[in-house]
Motif scaffolding. Structure first.
Motif, short mmCIF file in Angstrom:
data_model
loop_
_atom_site.label_atom_id
_atom_site.label_comp_id
_atom_site.label_asym_id
_atom_site.label_seq_id
_atom_site.Cartn_x
_atom_site.Cartn_y
_atom_site.Cartn_z
N UNK A 1 0.80 -1.23 0.00
CA UNK A 1 0.00 0.00 0.00
C UNK A 1 0.83 1.28 0.00
N UNK A 2 2.12 1.16 0.15
CA UNK A 2 2.96 2.36 0.16
C UNK A 2 3.65 2.48 -1.20
N UNK A 3 3.48 3.62 -1.84
CA UNK A 3 3.99 3.76 -3.19
C UNK A 3 5.20 4.68 -3.23
N UNK A 4 6.25 4.25 -3.85
CA UNK A 4 7.41 5.11 -4.00
C UNK A 4 7.54 5.55 -5.45
N UNK A 5 7.70 6.79 -5.64
CA UNK A 5 7.80 7.35 -6.97
C UNK A 5 9.27 7.62 -7.26
N UNK B 1 -1.96 14.36 -0.69
CA UNK B 1 -1.31 13.16 -0.18
C UNK B 1 -1.84 12.77 1.20
N UNK B 2 -2.72 13.57 1.74
CA UNK B 2 -3.36 13.21 2.99
C UNK B 2 -2.50 13.39 4.23
N UNK B 3 -1.80 14.53 4.30
CA UNK B 3 -1.06 14.82 5.53
C UNK B 3 -1.40 16.23 6.00
N UNK C 1 -8.78 13.54 11.87
CA UNK C 1 -9.24 12.18 11.57
C UNK C 1 -9.36 11.91 10.07
N UNK C 2 -9.36 12.98 9.28
CA UNK C 2 -9.47 12.80 7.82
C UNK C 2 -8.33 11.95 7.28
N UNK C 3 -7.12 12.11 7.86
CA UNK C 3 -5.97 11.38 7.30
C UNK C 3 -6.10 9.87 7.52
N UNK C 4 -6.74 9.49 8.63
CA UNK C 4 -6.93 8.05 8.86
C UNK C 4 -7.81 7.47 7.75
N UNK C 5 -8.83 8.24 7.37
CA UNK C 5 -9.74 7.77 6.33
C UNK C 5 -9.03 7.69 4.98
N UNK D 1 -7.09 4.36 4.98
CA UNK D 1 -7.88 3.13 5.04
C UNK D 1 -8.18 2.61 3.65
N UNK D 2 -8.17 1.30 3.52
CA UNK D 2 -8.58 0.69 2.25
C UNK D 2 -10.09 0.78 2.16
#
Lengths: 466, 449
Positions: free
Chosen positions: A13-17, A419-421, A454-458, A461-462
């Motif tokens: 689930x972790x993507x490296x570019x 990126x959700x941070x 809490x948005x970042x947890x969502x 999540x898959x």
């Protein structure tokens, strides 16, 4: 010619570019801790690199626009004035001329026949209507090409209206943002030299430079020094007034924040008027305290240091309980910092440490060699250091280093949020004070609120359908 | 009011419009040929409105480029973009700087292709947008024209009963709605451009060099095979009309109409679709229309004779003013920063026969002139982009934010304006803004209005 070569790996689930850093930029990105620390900087941006930097005009207006009782006229086509209309959080306690946008709005006809007539008429019109104490005329790219003699027009108008009318050589292509700072400093020096010749003040008196009163920060800082019985002759240029700036030669000391933007002026004032300068920062507890102590030390008498110590002690007492609370939640989290001037990055590293956070990526648009050496010293071994970076590099390292927070400006914000941070708006548009002790509290709160949303947890999540 | 200086402009310069259009083409990235500041400021502007990462490259002119020409920086810029972004297409947009020095960008492109002839290069074309002529909507349409000019008929393809739709600068939600409803109506359509996904995407796990979405290259290459073109525009501008180009070159019938904002404009749009494609009105739209009329009846008393100050881009505010007139509102002021075109504007006079209350268009106005014009008009409501907030605050008037940019509210990119559904959404927004003003100013504090 390089051919693009981008590979995406999906690892749990972790993507490296794996982005190819541009060949010409390789020395402006330090990411291999096994290599010796070398960083190239103070270069023009690479064509096509999508640098976050703007242009010379940008640098000039950053420094000059907060002068609130002067007319700021942009000489050129409409774009430059249009994009920069009131985008800054610089506050004034009185006149608000800096929040208006004036442009000679050159059209095709003016490009062909020249814009000097329009410039002259525009200046007269504005000065007549707003009765400013001075006028600044910013040359844009086009003016550099069509060869309008802005200096001449300024002189003509000045003779007619009897207020300083100052040209700012800010043609966008004539260098980088830093050259804009220089052009602005020269304009300010020009303004000061048109003012009265004054003797030094009899009581301790300083100028605060490189402070633009975003969200009232200059008022806060002024208040600290006044509590120490030290007079502020002028602030350049936050809540700026032409008269105060012209009287700045009364001061004994120039206290310079944002070393990049106003250092040139500080050096000129030292050379011409013998006013020494010190470099400070007002971000974070340590740097703010040191800024007060440095001035106290300069004026030697024990009472100044005593007052400074008392002030710092009382401010910190009020501050620490909250900082501890936020630190509990933020301990061990990682931050990425990309700002305009390097001095801010130093303070942020320290401030983040106070909150228990580690900086994993740090960079600036305009840092110099000394700045980056210092930055490397302040950050950990594995911290990536970048100069004049761009969205691809910033996002690559933010992801690789697993940052939980990004501190930057408007153009960095969408990277973080995509990126959700968490994100801290530490830029010139901010409406929340982040300087001084009060600012540290606000900073900690903003970092806490955004990083722990809490948005970042969502985000992570898959979703149920995958 | 013959003022010389522009104070608090209503205008945004042409290259920005071009960049916006280019962002709606799949795999396409714009490069501004000129000073770096332009790219950075335009990015900031668009990021503030769309709240998305927006990468616009720049050839980063130096003093040398300004004197000796921009070819070196052009070449470097293209190389670096290809290396880092791997785009399908690069659109090079001129700026006032490159235009004024007369830089021959087309020649640079030809030279570049010659040097790199052995390599599979992305598609590349030039859009000419000097920022001292026109507004950003002109830049937008110019870019669309260049895109269509470059791509159409690149392949032979096969004739299809498809619509070429040139929607202009609408919101991402508008574009999505148009695609949905045309599909429902059984009409295949290519929207040019289509930034509904590329400028309003979801959460990312990795940074996407070029956001997914945009009109596909395949669709662009087949525009000449399609059945008809419709352009949403209120100002006549054949020279930059992609639809007109397709008509001249490939005999595809082309119609230019107002954007479907409001009841009549939406009716016009659907009537045209039904006529051209021989489809009948879908029952869902008939129901939507019914609901709109019903909503208009319910709201009419809140809106009757309310005086509106409307400013912005004409291709947006003219159809909008048509809608406001349908609601019984009075357009006291309709102002734009654009300069009056030399050719008369046909579409506007057509609408004036429909009981418009627009007396005249205030051309080349800035916010200072707008304020002066508004002084004695007893305005009830201000409608326009975020830049008018200062005016609304100074005049203590309620304001509805529509247009571009919306920098002080969430969701500017998601406002639905078009169709019967969009009209209902606007109706609610406008009515509620006026009701709130009434409620807040009322001493009694009723919860029932």
């Amino acid at each position: 010619m390089q051919v693009a070569f981008v590979i995406f790996f999906r690892l749990r689930g972790f993507i490296m570019n794996t982005l190819n850093i541009l060949k010409e930029r390789k020395n402006q990105v330090y990411s291999d801790s096994n290599q010796e620390f070398i960083i190239e900087c103070e270069k023009a941006s690479q064509s096509g690199s999508v640098s976050q930097r703007a242009c010379v005009f940008c640098g000039s207006r950053v420094v000059l626009y907060p002068v609130a009782d002067a007319v700021h006229l942009v000489h050129g086509p409409i774009g430059c004035a249009s994009y920069t209309w009131d985008i800054r959080g610089s506050l004034s306690s009185g006149p608000q001329l800096h929040r208006l946008s004036f442009s000679t709005d050159l059209k095709e006809r003016d490009i062909i026949y020249g814009g000097t007539e329009k410039l002259f008429a525009s200046l007269i019109e504005l000065i007549d209507k707003y009765k400013p104490k001075a006028a600044f005329v910013y040359s844009t790219c086009i003016v550099g090409i069509i060869g309008d003699d802005v200096e001449q027009i300024c002189k003509q108008v000045e003779n007619k209206v009897n207020i300083p009318v100052i040209p700012v050589h800010s043609e966008g292509f004539k260098g980088t943002k830093k050259d804009g700072y220089k052009a602005a400093c020269e304009a300010l020096m020009n303004l000061i030299q048109k003012g009265p010749r004054l003797t030094r003040s009899l009581s301790p008196c300083i100028n605060i430079m490189g402070e633009f009163n975003l969200a009232g920060e200059a008022w806060m800082i002024k208040d600290y020094y006044e509590k120490m019985d030290i007079e502020i002759s002028s602030i350049m240029t936050g809540d700026g007034r032409v008269e105060d700036i012209q009287k700045s030669t009364r001061a004994h000391l120039n206290v310079v924040q944002c070393s990049g933007s106003m250092m040139h002026l500080a050096k000129m004032l030292e050379e011409k008027y013998g006013i020494p300068f010190i470099k400070v920062s007002y971000f974070g507890i340590e740097d703010t305290s040191e800024a007060l102590y440095k001035v106290a030390r300069f004026f030697k008498e024990k009472k100044y240091m005593q007052k400074a110590s008392e002030l710092v002690a009382s401010e910190i007492k009020g501050l620490y309980p909250e900082i501890i609370r936020y630190k509990e939640a933020l301990k061990g989290k990682k931050a990425a910092v990309y700002v305009g001037g390097a001095f801010k990055a130093f303070s942020l590293v320290a401030a983040l440490r106070t909150l228990g956070m580690e900086v994993v990526l740090a960079g600036s648009q305009t840092g110099n060699e000394q700045d980056y050496i210092r930055l490397k010293e302040l950050t950990g071994k594995d911290c990536v250091i970048v100069d004049d970076s761009n969205p691809l590099e910033l996002s690559k390292f933010t992801i690789e280093k697993k940052a939980d927070l990004f501190i930057g400006g408007v153009k960095e914000r969408p990277i973080a949020m995509k990126l959700g941070i968490g994100f801290c708006d530490h830029n010139h548009e901010r409406k929340v004070a982040l300087a001084g002790f009060e600012g540290m509290k606000n900073f900690a709160k903003e970092v806490y609120m955004s990083t722990t949303s809490p948005v970042w947890k969502l985000f992570k999540q898959r979703p149920f359908y995958e | 009011m013959s003022k010389i200086v522009t104070e608090n402009t209503c205008n945004i310069c042409t290259p920005l419009g071009a960049c916006l259009a280019i962002k709606g083409i799949q795999g396409c990235i714009p490069m501004l040929h000129g000073s770096q500041g332009c790219a950075t400021y335009m990015r900031r502007f668009l990021i503030g409105h769309f709240r998305e990462p927006i990468d616009i490259a720049s050839s980063s002119f130096t003093e040398e480029s300004a004197i000796f020409g921009g070819e070196t920086n052009f070449k470097k810029g293209i190389e670096n973009i290809i290396s880092q972004y791997n785009p399908l297409t690069i659109a090079i947009v001129s700026t006032c700087l490159s235009e004024t020095i007369g830089d021959d960008i087309a020649a640079h492109l030809i030279n570049f292709k010659k040097i790199h002839s052995a390599i599979d290069l992305p598609d590349m074309f030039v859009v000419s947008t000097p920022s001292y002529s026109g507004n950003y909507t002109d830049g937008f349409y110019k870019a669309v024209y260049s895109i269509v000019s470059y791509f159409s008929a690149k392949v032979a393809g096969q004739k299809e009963k498809k619509l070429n739709l040139f929607p202009g600068i609408l919101s991402c939600e508008d574009l999505r709605y148009l695609k949905e409803t045309l599909q429902k109506a059984g009409v295949a359509a290519t929207l040019v451009p289509d930034y509904s996904n590329s400028l309003d995407g979801g959460a990312w796990q990795e940074y996407k060099q070029i956001p997914p979405g945009g009109t596909s290259i395949n669709n662009l290459e087949n525009l000449h095979n399609n059945y008809a073109s419709i352009t949403f525009r209120s100002i006549s501008d054949k020279k930059n009309c992609a639809g007109y180009l397709l008509k001249k070159k490939f005999n595809i019938p082309s119609k230019t109409i107002n954007a479907p904002i409001g009841l009549r404009n939406t009716d016009n749009f659907w009537k045209l679709i039904c006529d051209i494609f021989k489809v009948s009105m879908h029952s869902e739209f008939i129901n939507e229309r019914g609901r709109l009329l019903d909503a208009m009846a319910d709201a009419h008393k809140y809106l009757a004779h309310k005086r509106v100050l409307l400013y912005g881009d004409l291709d947006f505010i003219i159809p909008l003013s048509s809608f406001l007139s349908e609601l019984g509102m009075e357009i006291s002021i309709l102002a734009t920063g654009s300069q009056k075109p030399r050719i008369p504007t046909n579409n506007i006079s057509e609408n004036s026969s429909l009981g418009e209350t627009v007396k005249s268009i205030l051309w080349d106005f800035d916010f200072v002139k707008i304020k002066e014009a508004a002084e004695d008009k007893n305005i009830d409501l201000i409608i326009g982009n975020s830049r008018g907030y200062k005016l609304a605050r100074a005049m203590n008037l309620p304001m509805v934010r529509l247009g571009m940019p919306i920098h002080d509210r969430m969701g500017g990119q998601r406002i639905l304006h078009v169709g019967y559904k969009g009209a209902m959404a606007l109706l609610d927004l406008i009515s509620n803004t006026l009701i709130q003003k009434q409620q807040d100013s009322c001493l009694v504090g009723y919860a029932n209005m």
